[in-house]
Scaffold this motif. Structure first.
Motif, short mmCIF file in Angstrom:
data_model
loop_
_atom_site.label_atom_id
_atom_site.label_comp_id
_atom_site.label_asym_id
_atom_site.label_seq_id
_atom_site.Cartn_x
_atom_site.Cartn_y
_atom_site.Cartn_z
N ALA A 46 -5.44 7.17 -2.02
CA ALA A 46 -5.50 8.62 -2.19
C ALA A 46 -4.95 9.33 -0.96
CB ALA A 46 -6.94 9.06 -2.45
N GLU A 47 -5.29 8.80 0.22
CA GLU A 47 -4.81 9.38 1.47
C GLU A 47 -4.85 8.30 2.54
OE1 GLU A 47 -5.67 13.23 4.41
OE2 GLU A 47 -6.95 12.81 2.68
N VAL A 82 0.87 -1.18 0.00
CA VAL A 82 0.00 0.00 0.00
C VAL A 82 0.90 1.23 0.00
CG1 VAL A 82 -1.80 1.29 1.19
CG2 VAL A 82 -1.79 -1.20 1.30
N VAL A 83 0.63 2.16 -0.90
CA VAL A 83 1.43 3.38 -0.98
C VAL A 83 0.48 4.57 -1.11
CG1 VAL A 83 1.70 3.16 -3.49
CG2 VAL A 83 3.31 4.56 -2.18
N GLU A 84 0.79 5.64 -0.39
CA GLU A 84 -0.02 6.85 -0.49
C GLU A 84 0.34 7.60 -1.76
OE1 GLU A 84 -1.65 10.33 2.48
OE2 GLU A 84 0.39 9.60 2.77
N SER A 85 -0.68 8.03 -2.48
CA SER A 85 -0.46 8.72 -3.74
C SER A 85 0.27 10.04 -3.53
CB SER A 85 -1.80 8.99 -4.43
OG SER A 85 -1.62 9.78 -5.59
N PRO A 86 1.34 10.29 -4.29
CA PRO A 86 1.94 11.63 -4.26
C PRO A 86 1.03 12.63 -4.98
CG PRO A 86 3.06 10.24 -5.86
CD PRO A 86 2.06 9.37 -5.16
N LYS A 104 -5.45 11.92 -7.65
CA LYS A 104 -5.31 11.22 -6.38
C LYS A 104 -6.59 10.44 -6.10
CE LYS A 104 -3.44 13.27 -2.82
NZ LYS A 104 -2.20 12.53 -2.52
N SER A 105 -6.49 9.12 -6.18
CA SER A 105 -7.65 8.28 -5.91
C SER A 105 -7.16 6.89 -5.52
CB SER A 105 -8.57 8.18 -7.13
OG SER A 105 -7.92 7.50 -8.19
N ALA A 156 -6.10 7.07 -13.32
CA ALA A 156 -5.41 7.64 -12.17
C ALA A 156 -3.90 7.64 -12.35
CB ALA A 156 -5.77 6.87 -10.90
N LEU A 157 -3.38 6.68 -13.13
CA LEU A 157 -1.95 6.52 -13.32
C LEU A 157 -1.61 6.49 -14.80
CD1 LEU A 157 -1.34 3.61 -10.75
CD2 LEU A 157 -1.02 6.05 -10.34
N GLU A 158 -0.58 7.21 -15.17
CA GLU A 158 -0.07 7.16 -16.54
C GLU A 158 1.22 6.36 -16.55
OE1 GLU A 158 1.95 10.11 -19.89
OE2 GLU A 158 0.63 10.97 -18.36
#
Length: 353
Positions: A154-155, A33-37, A123-124, A68-70
């Motif tokens: 997202a957070e 699990v990683v928080e979105s920058p 951020k999602s 959400a991600l490229e």
């Protein structure tokens, strides 16, 4: 034959080869699990391998939310022997496939197969899912493995460090049959929880009935190589927190001692070398993997999981007890009498045997 043709030939054989049993080998997204920058920033994740054995080639597809991600790039990392090379990745919408092979033998142990980089579009919450994972040895025999997915949050929420009175929680109970004997009575609440990181913790709240003869227990972490860490000291009583907390004690278990190892399971219960005969009775709630400030991964929260079915089977063998009952129970406040005796009236238990 060119190196690229050899690689394609080796990987083609991999798809048809008989399976070699390597039940503990896992391929996983790291961090789990990683928080979105911030929007526009880069995000790098690793595709790691745990308990690999003589691995000379791999192939996998990483699926992601392309709203959400490229996708930017994915490259072979350093787990395979020196000189290993990858076939150019294939990108199709929200999927990217990478394959790599070595002509110089295989590698065993833990490490990083590949690294992927994305740009944040929004951020999602979104999943990073592994599919089509294949591993091969130097003779192009396929190696069985399991896949463990990841998540972009997202957070991240703040750590829950206080458990107010009320609601429901997990309750575990068992009868220790013989004084002075070892006891193991555990139930799994999570399996395949990723790679343990230094500076991270399992945090939770726990309390024991005053009728419980054994007051050692809580959350235990089991690694894929057989190591177990968990609580070892008896609870110091029900008055470590104010009465309005209902007797709940906040506990923290560091994952630093098992840094870099795959977490095979997270269990609740008790595991001691010597126990008094009699009742073991424990309530537990808000089990979280944290960085000390934020929750990286919720494991079991009454606010989210109280309605879920609790696994009936113990994790591993029961030792020193005839059975281990687990269920979801209503919380009941602990009252303190004038003579400083702790009196507990436990809620009715919905038991699962």
């Amino acid at each position: 034959m060119t190196r690229l043709k050899v690689a394609r030939y080796t990987l083609a054989i991999l798809l048809l080869a008989p399976l070699v049993s390597m039940s503990q080998t896992a391929v996983l997204v790291d961090p789990s699990v990683v928080e979105s920058p911030a929007v526009g920033a880069d995000l790098e994740v690793g595709i790691k391998i745990s308990q690999g054995s003589n691995v000379a080639g791999y192939q996998f597809t990483l699926e992601f939310d392309n709203t959400a991600l490229e996708y930017i790039t994915i490259v072979n990392a350093n787990f395979l022997p020196a000189g290993a090379f990858a076939i150019p990745p294939k990108v199709n919408g929200g999927k990217v496939t990478l394959a790599a092979t070595s002509l110089a033998g295989g590698t065993s142990g833990d490490g990083t197969l590949a690294k992927a980089t994305f740009k944040i579009l929004k951020k999602s919450d979104s999943a990073l899912k592994l599919s089509g994972v294949k591993l091969s040895d130097p003779d192009a025999n396929a190696i069985t493995s399991k896949s463990i997915n990841g998540k972009v949050a997202a957070e991240l929420a703040s750590v829950i460090t206080k458990r107010p009175f009320g609601g429901q929680s997990l309750k575990l109970s068992a009868q220790v049959t013989k004084a002075g004997s070892p006891v193991t009575a555990l139930k799994a609440v999570s399996q395949d929880a990723g790679i343990a990181k230094a500076g991270t913790f399992i945090e939770y709240q726990v309390k024991f009935s005053n009728l419980s003869a054994l007051k050692v227990g809580g959350v235990y972490v089991h690694t894929s190589d057989g190591q177990v860490i968990g609580p070892s000291d008896p609870a110091k009583g029900m008055r470590l927190q104010a009465d309005e907390d209902g007797g709940w004690i906040h506990s923290r278990l560091s994952l630093t001692p098992v840094e870099g190892k795959q977490i095979a399971a997270i269990t609740v219960g008790t595991k001691v070398d010597s126990a008094p005969a009699g009742l073991f009775s424990m309530f537990i709630d808000n089990i979280q993997m944290t960085d000390g400030n934020k929750t990286l991964q919720p494991i079991w929260l009454s606010s989210a999981n109280a309605g879920d079915t609790v696994a009936a089977e113990p994790y591993g063998d029961l030792v020193g007890v005839e059975s281990l009952d687990v269920g979801v129970s209503d919380d009941v406040k602990i009252a303190v009498e004038p003579k400083n005796k702790v009196v507990t009236i436990w809620g009715k238990i919905k038991s699962v045997k």
